[in-house]
Design a protein around this motif. Structure first.
Motif, PDB file in Angstrom:
ATOM      1  N   SER A   1     -32.859  -5.446   1.940  1.00 42.39           N
ATOM      2  CA  SER A   1     -32.533  -4.774   0.692  1.00 42.39           C
ATOM      3  C   SER A   1     -32.274  -3.299   0.954  1.00 42.39           C
ATOM      4  O   SER A   1     -32.988  -2.669   1.738  1.00 42.39           O
ATOM      5  N   VAL A   2     -31.238  -2.758   0.311  1.00 40.02           N
ATOM      6  CA  VAL A   2     -30.901  -1.338   0.415  1.00 40.02           C
ATOM      7  C   VAL A   2     -30.670  -0.814  -1.001  1.00 40.02           C
ATOM      8  O   VAL A   2     -29.558  -0.909  -1.527  1.00 40.02           O
TER       9      VAL A   2
ATOM     10  N   PRO B   1     -31.483  -4.394   7.138  1.00 38.63           N
ATOM     11  CA  PRO B   1     -32.539  -4.579   6.132  1.00 38.63           C
ATOM     12  C   PRO B   1     -32.141  -5.589   5.069  1.00 38.63           C
ATOM     13  O   PRO B   1     -30.951  -5.731   4.750  1.00 38.63           O
TER      14      PRO B   1
ATOM     15  N   ARG C   1     -27.828   4.434   4.538  1.00 38.97           N
ATOM     16  CA  ARG C   1     -27.461   5.485   3.589  1.00 38.97           C
ATOM     17  C   ARG C   1     -26.629   6.568   4.275  1.00 38.97           C
ATOM     18  O   ARG C   1     -25.599   7.003   3.749  1.00 38.97           O
TER      19      ARG C   1
ATOM     20  N   SER D   1     -32.365   0.932   9.786  1.00 31.45           N
ATOM     21  CA  SER D   1     -33.180   1.273   8.620  1.00 31.45           C
ATOM     22  C   SER D   1     -32.327   1.460   7.369  1.00 31.45           C
ATOM     23  O   SER D   1     -31.107   1.659   7.449  1.00 31.45           O
ATOM     24  N   GLU D   2     -32.992   1.424   6.218  1.00 29.80           N
ATOM     25  CA  GLU D   2     -32.310   1.706   4.957  1.00 29.80           C
ATOM     26  C   GLU D   2     -31.718   3.110   4.985  1.00 29.80           C
ATOM     27  O   GLU D   2     -30.604   3.333   4.486  1.00 29.80           O
TER      28      GLU D   2
END
Length: 292
Positions: free
Chosen positions: A101-102, A99, A261, A256-257
């Motif tokens: 941005s995270v 992505p 995580r 994915s973000e």
């Protein structure tokens, strides 16, 4: 007066929070890449040699296609079937799985990820993607270990400890005793290394300049660790190359973000603690200089 100024500097650092990279090359310092988004993300299968015969291809287009096939120019010529983006007008980041941005990483100054399943890497500053591209990681009998690492020492050119005929350029070690790191080396388009993380020249050079080295108190004691590096996932060595799936589903490899995580969460406290240690160590050096 000197102590008051030092205290104010310390307060400013913690109030501002995550700091953009101030040690990057001048033309890259404190700037996020300007990216052009392609109109569509879609792929088709092509014969590598036939595709290269197209006289209208630009160097930028070729470089992008080499990248999405996790290879370099010399090895691409040896391939048979490859994937080619139908729209090749966009920035490379739009064709890779990480992505842009995270937000979860907003407090992390710098971090690098290497994805085994997708054979790609990504570098983030304060949660924003600053660099991504292909990698060729450890082969089946010498797989790159998963987990959290930190960058150690680096060398523009060094000789492999495994084979003295292997010249490693832009080498940055992440596992000192294991001799594992990233560096420029031939990219055949699949995991082929002896545990290291192979990169094309421009990416290896960028990360070499971008990441922080460790700081040693003495020959055997690490005072400050370098930039955090997380290697994750596994590669199915018996299946077809994963990126071939992109022809049927251009988002088949997306990371994915939330996945970032989940991968990072077990290590976040350690990452932030080491980051604070680096800041505090710099302040100690400043204190010593201020008092002399």
């Amino acid at each position: 007066m000197k102590k008051s100024l030092i205290a104010l500097n310390l307060l400013a650092i913690f109030l501002v929070g995550c700091q953009p990279n101030k040690e990057a090359p001048k033309d890259e310092k404190n700037m996020l890449p300007k990216r052009k988004q392609p109109k569509t993300i879609a792929y088709e299968l092509k014969d590598a040699k036939q595709w290269l015969l197209d006289s209208t291809l630009t160097d930028t287009e070729k470089e992008l296609v080499f990248a999405v096939n996790r290879t370099d120019a010399s090895n691409f010529k040896r391939m048979d079937t490859v994937i080619v983006p139908k729209d090749r007008s966009g920035d490379v980041a739009y064709y890779f799985p990480f992505p842009l941005s995270v937000p979860y990483l907003k407090d992390v100054d710098k971090i690098i990820y290497f994805s085994y399943p997708t054979q790609t890497f990504a570098a983030y500053e304060c949660g924003e993607l600053v660099r991504t591209g292909p990698t060729n990681m450890g082969r089946e009998d010498a797989q790159t270990p998963n987990g959290l690492f930190f960058t150690n020492w680096k060398a523009k050119k060094t000789i492999s400890t495994v084979n003295d005929e292997w010249e490693l350029k832009w080498n940055f070690n992440i596992l000192n005793k294991g001799g594992i790191g990233w560096h420029q080396y031939t990219m055949p388009g699949y995991p082929a290394s002896h545990s290291c993380l192979r990169l094309v020249t421009k990416d290896a050079k960028y990360l070499y300049n971008w990441a922080d080295q460790w700081v040693l108190a003495d020959k055997s004691t690490v005072l400050v660790k370098g930039t955090p590096v997380i290697v994750f996932g596994s590669y199915d060595f018996k299946a077809e190359k994963p990126w071939l799936k992109l022809v049927n589903d251009p988002h088949a490899l997306d990371i994915s973000e939330n996945e970032i995580r989940q991968i990072t969460e077990p290590f976040l406290n350690e990452i932030l603690a080491e980051q604070e240690n680096r800041v505090n160590s710099k302040l100690k050096v400043q204190n010593i200089k201020a008092d002399t």
